[in-house]
Enzyme design. Structure first.
Site, mmCIF file in Angstrom:
data_model
loop_
_atom_site.group_PDB
_atom_site.id
_atom_site.type_symbol
_atom_site.label_atom_id
_atom_site.label_comp_id
_atom_site.label_asym_id
_atom_site.label_seq_id
_atom_site.Cartn_x
_atom_site.Cartn_y
_atom_site.Cartn_z
ATOM 1 N N GLY A 160 70.023 10.180 -3.589
ATOM 2 C CA GLY A 160 69.593 10.323 -2.256
ATOM 3 C C GLY A 160 69.379 11.484 -1.573
ATOM 4 O O GLY A 160 69.063 11.621 -0.611
ATOM 5 N N GLU A 195 65.887 12.037 -2.055
ATOM 6 C CA GLU A 195 65.121 11.351 -1.420
ATOM 7 C C GLU A 195 65.051 11.681 0.316
ATOM 8 O O GLU A 195 64.238 11.506 0.617
ATOM 9 C CB GLU A 195 65.792 9.749 -1.345
ATOM 10 N N ALA A 221 73.730 9.245 -2.820
ATOM 11 C CA ALA A 221 74.514 8.541 -2.028
ATOM 12 C C ALA A 221 76.014 8.407 -2.809
ATOM 13 O O ALA A 221 76.127 8.646 -4.037
ATOM 14 C CB ALA A 221 73.869 7.124 -1.927
#
Ligand code: CO8
Length: 258
Positions: free
Chosen positions: A108, A111, A63
């Site tokens: 992220g 993920e 992110a």
């Protein structure tokens, strides 16, 4: 769309996260565009999705740290819930999703790869959850899916240590299914997607549901879920076609998703 490309090749949809100047890091705009792209996938026509990143260096480097750096506690919760909502949508999409991890898959990025059904990566791929080094926890499902996918001990080592592992180690611990030279990664992902798409779509979708939902409950409940989804395939045109082809010793099968 500024940061997401979507192409269709036959029954396969290919989503490319494209923000190369920041190694495809996820801002709220990238996430919104990804969310909208997923919503727009024609589930009647598409039988398998591939998610990859632009370029040969990075899948998704996490992110966006700049955007997260000034969040309040409340905004942090909202940011985490929003990312989780989108990643869960990918995880529970009726059709299979393959992550073609072409480089860094950090935070992220790791993920998003983990919410896909299957992970294939390039030889230069690197995986990690570096969040604790940034003073935060993984927030888009990393603590949940890494522990389930590899093992709690391995997940804890990766998350607490914020270490980065290479492709061969990711393969060894079961984080990825296969490793490919970078130029062969997307062709390999497309080949698998085509192989999946050639099978009976309702049966593939029900298999995904049975595996995912079965993993979330006890075995007795999982058996009921599997039985219901198994039964649901009968009397479909594709069940008749698949079994008919076998009984008629016919090689060609024409599955119509009905
Ligand atoms: N966010 C913002 N910008 C990034 C990010 C990122 N995650 N990753 C890379 N970039 C940018 C760099 O700032 C740089 O920009 P510029 O050229 O303008 O300086 C550009 O991309 C290229 O990066 P580098 O120059 O750093 O390239 P290197 O090859 O030297 O290094 C690395 C590559 C190792 C990938 C390095 O860029 C790096 O460490 N990036 C950060 C990786 C990281 O820590 N990711 C985790 C982020 S946190 C997260 O994902 C949490 C998710 C859940 C949040 C929930 C919160 C509530």
């Amino acid at each position: 769309m500024e940061f997401i490309k979507y192409e269709v090749e036959g029954y396969v949809g290919i989503i490319t996260i494209s923000r190369p100047k920041a190694l495809n890091a996820l801002t709220s705009v990238v996430l919104r565009e990804l969310d909208e792209t997923i919503d727009a996938v024609d589930l009647d026509a598409i039988r398998c999705l591939i998610i990859t990143g632009e370029g040969e260096k990075s899948f998704v480097a996490g992110a966006d740290i700049g955007e997260q750096s000034t969040l309040t506690k409340e905004q942090g919760v909202a940011w985490g819930l929003n990312g989780n909502r989108i990643f869960r949508k990918i995880e529970t999409l009726p059709i299979p999703v393959i992550a073609a991890v072409n480089g860094f898959a950090l935070g992220g990025g790791c993920e998003i790869a983990m919410c896909c059904d299957i992970r294939m990566c390039s030889e230069n791929a690197k995986f990690g959850q570096p969040e604790v080094g940034l003073g935060i926890t993984p927030g888009f499902g990393g603590t949940l899916r890494l522990a389930r996918l590899v093992s709690p001990g391995m997940a804890k080592e990766m998350i607490y240590g914020a270490g980065i592992i290479k492709a061969d180690r990711a393969l060894q611990i079961g984080l990825v299914n296969s490793v490919h030279p970078i130029e062969e990664l997307l062709p390999a992902a497309k080949k698998l997607a085509a192989q999946i798409s050639a099978n009976a779509p309702i049966a593939v979708r029900n298999s995904k549901k049975a595996i995912n939902e079965g993993l979330e409950v006890g075995m007795d409940e999982a058996i009921k879920i599997e039985a219901a989804l198994f039964g649901d395939c009968f009397e479909t045109a594709d069940q008749k076609e698949g079994m008919g082809a076998f009984l008629e010793k016919r090689k060609e099968k024409n599955f119509i998703n009905k």
